[in-house]
Design a protein around this motif. Structure first.
Motif, PDB file in Angstrom:
ATOM      1  N   GLY A  55      49.706-120.794  99.663  1.00 19.40           N
ATOM      2  CA  GLY A  55      50.689-120.002 100.366  1.00 19.40           C
ATOM      3  C   GLY A  55      51.083-118.754  99.593  1.00 19.40           C
ATOM      4  N   SER A  56      51.473-117.719 100.304  1.00 16.75           N
ATOM      5  CA  SER A  56      51.833-116.438  99.693  1.00 16.75           C
ATOM      6  C   SER A  56      53.352-116.250  99.647  1.00 16.75           C
ATOM      7  N   SER A  57      53.791-115.102  99.165  1.00 19.10           N
ATOM      8  CA  SER A  57      55.178-114.660  99.099  1.00 19.10           C
ATOM      9  C   SER A  57      55.905-115.299  97.914  1.00 19.10           C
ATOM     10  N   SER A 240      54.526-115.409  89.191  1.00 19.08           N
ATOM     11  CA  SER A 240      54.440-113.975  89.447  1.00 19.08           C
ATOM     12  C   SER A 240      53.013-113.632  89.849  1.00 19.08           C
ATOM     13  N   GLY A 241      52.857-112.865  90.911  1.00 17.07           N
ATOM     14  CA  GLY A 241      51.530-112.426  91.321  1.00 17.07           C
ATOM     15  C   GLY A 241      50.795-113.447  92.171  1.00 17.07           C
ATOM     16  N   GLY A 255      46.056-122.195  94.539  1.00 12.37           N
ATOM     17  CA  GLY A 255      47.426-122.263  94.071  1.00 12.37           C
ATOM     18  C   GLY A 255      48.345-121.328  94.832  1.00 12.37           C
ATOM     19  N   GLY A 256      49.627-121.682  94.879  1.00 15.73           N
ATOM     20  CA  GLY A 256      50.604-120.862  95.566  1.00 15.73           C
ATOM     21  C   GLY A 256      51.107-119.716  94.702  1.00 15.73           C
ATOM     22  N   SER A 257      51.469-118.611  95.346  1.00 16.68           N
ATOM     23  CA  SER A 257      52.026-117.463  94.622  1.00 16.68           C
ATOM     24  C   SER A 257      53.521-117.669  94.407  1.00 16.68           C
ATOM     25  N   GLY A 258      54.128-116.775  93.638  1.00 16.24           N
ATOM     26  CA  GLY A 258      55.550-116.905  93.395  1.00 16.24           C
ATOM     27  C   GLY A 258      56.128-115.641  92.796  1.00 16.24           C
ATOM     28  N   GLY A 259      57.427-115.681  92.531  1.00 15.40           N
ATOM     29  CA  GLY A 259      58.096-114.563  91.878  1.00 15.40           C
ATOM     30  C   GLY A 259      58.940-113.748  92.829  1.00 15.40           C
ATOM     31  N   ALA A 260      59.698-112.826  92.236  1.00 15.70           N
ATOM     32  CA  ALA A 260      60.555-111.934  92.998  1.00 15.70           C
ATOM     33  C   ALA A 260      59.714-110.850  93.656  1.00 15.70           C
ATOM     34  N   GLY A 261      60.346-109.722  93.997  1.00 16.42           N
ATOM     35  CA  GLY A 261      59.652-108.670  94.731  1.00 16.42           C
ATOM     36  C   GLY A 261      58.454-108.112  94.004  1.00 16.42           C
ATOM     37  N   GLY A 262      57.732-107.257  94.702  1.00 14.97           N
ATOM     38  CA  GLY A 262      56.535-106.666  94.120  1.00 14.97           C
ATOM     39  C   GLY A 262      55.290-107.061  94.875  1.00 14.97           C
ATOM     40  N   ALA A 263      54.262-106.269  94.664  1.00 12.48           N
ATOM     41  CA  ALA A 263      53.002-106.519  95.357  1.00 12.48           C
ATOM     42  C   ALA A 263      52.216-107.633  94.671  1.00 12.48           C
ATOM     43  N   GLY A 264      51.209-108.118  95.365  1.00 10.30           N
ATOM     44  CA  GLY A 264      50.277-109.067  94.772  1.00 10.30           C
ATOM     45  C   GLY A 264      50.674-110.509  94.871  1.00 10.30           C
ATOM     46  N   ARG A 265      51.750-110.840  95.576  1.00  9.99           N
ATOM     47  CA  ARG A 265      52.157-112.242  95.717  1.00  9.99           C
ATOM     48  C   ARG A 265      51.351-112.878  96.848  1.00  9.99           C
ATOM     49  N   ILE A 266      50.110-113.264  96.505  1.00  9.11           N
ATOM     50  CA  ILE A 266      49.143-113.773  97.483  1.00  9.11           C
ATOM     51  C   ILE A 266      48.638-115.140  97.012  1.00  9.11           C
ATOM     52  N   GLY A 267      48.512-116.067  97.928  1.00  9.25           N
ATOM     53  CA  GLY A 267      48.004-117.384  97.580  1.00  9.25           C
ATOM     54  C   GLY A 267      46.557-117.347  97.117  1.00  9.25           C
ATOM     55  N   GLY A 268      46.195-118.290  96.244  1.00  8.33           N
ATOM     56  CA  GLY A 268      44.821-118.376  95.748  1.00  8.33           C
ATOM     57  C   GLY A 268      43.868-118.898  96.808  1.00  8.33           C
TER      58      GLY A 268
END
Length: 299
Positions: A55-57, A240-241, A255-268
């Protein structure tokens, strides 16, 4: 006096039994079906679907592992059940083998198959805005709103773990594996969520070397800690990322993405699946195999 069609008189025999007395009509029918002189061979197999994407975001969950089906004697099949029956292959026929691809971020993996034996692709991991998906093994639930992990498939893989929200910080659950349920994300330090670990896979020595395959992806965390990928090719979550991809040819979930704002928060991306089958070369002349890899072990 009227005469019937010519031919030998004798007991009807199966083409795979070799000798015997055959009618001319029987010979023609077997040759027309390309089974004249063919034999049946018992085959052990390991079939794993492609892993689901993570999952992303902010709080993406781990993708579910590809479904796991095995008929290897003495080993276990998906969800730690007894191995399935051998597959009977006729050397006069053609069989189609499909290796499923791993899913992109928030996309379920594709199924793998050999003839009628199908292992489903792993379910996609959820995010803070999308639900997780069912599959061979289920995707984990994302953090925040849509938190429920998805179900796996009987005798192929387990469910994904639930996501959570702790204060304002969410975390994704781990994707299900062939050998274990994905771990739910949880409260850590009282105020922040930690991503759940992916469910573990199952070990097989079908190709002569013991290897674990079909592990779930780890859930992403906000900024404290993410879940690890399950043994067997599951990709780890991140804080992050982008999430870590599942390992190729294991059916591991991304793997799932994580972290606060910013680009690149995309699931593996999920790892591609695999189809392996083995038979005794003393029982049959070598098959013709198009594509893939063929190896011979022993004498």
């Amino acid at each position: 006096m009227a005469r019937g069609p010519g031919g030998a008189i004798g007991p009807k025999r199966n083409a795979s039994s070799g000798g015997g007395i055959w009618s001319l009509t029987g010979q023609q029918q077997e040759k027309g079906a390309n089974t004249w002189g063919a034999i049946n061979v018992s085959v052990e197999y390991l079939i794993i679907g492609g892993g689901g994407g993570g999952g992303s975001s902010h709080a993406g969950a781990g993708g579910g592992a590809g479904g796991y089906r095995s008929s290897v004697a003495g080993e276990t099949s998906g969800t730690n059940t007894a191995s399935e029956s051998f597959f009977t292959l006729n050397t006069g026929l053609t069989y189609t083998v499909i290796v499923g691809a791993g899913g992109a971020a928030q996309v379920s993996g594709s199924s793998s198959s050999m003839d009628s034996i199908v292992s489903l692709g792993g379910g996609a991991g959820g995010s803070d805005g999308t639900v997780s998906s069912t599959g061979g093994s289920g995707g984990g639930g994302g953090g925040y709103y849509l938190k429920t992990g998805a179900a796996g498939t009987a005798n192929q893989g387990f469910a994904g773990g639930n996501g959570t929200t702790v204060a304002s910080y969410g975390a994704g659950g781990g994707g299900g594996g062939a050998g274990a349920v994905g771990q739910a994300s949880f409260n850590n330090n009282g105020s922040q969520g930690q991503g759940g670990n992916g469910g573990n896979g199952i070990s097989s020595s079908i190709n002569g070397t013991s290897a674990v395959r079909s592990g779930g992806g780890g859930g992403g965390g906000w900024n404290l800690a993410a879940g690890s990928g399950g043994s067997g090719g599951g990709g780890g979550g991140v804080t992050s990322g982008a999430g870590v991809a599942g390992t190729v040819n294991t059916g591991g979930g991304g793997g799932g993405s994580g972290g606060a704002g910013g680009a690149g928060r995309i699931g593996g991306t999920g790892g591609s699946g695999t189809v392996i089958f083995r038979y005794l070369t003393t029982a049959v002349s070598p098959f013709t195999i198009t594509g893939g890899t063929k190896t011979t072990s022993g004498s």
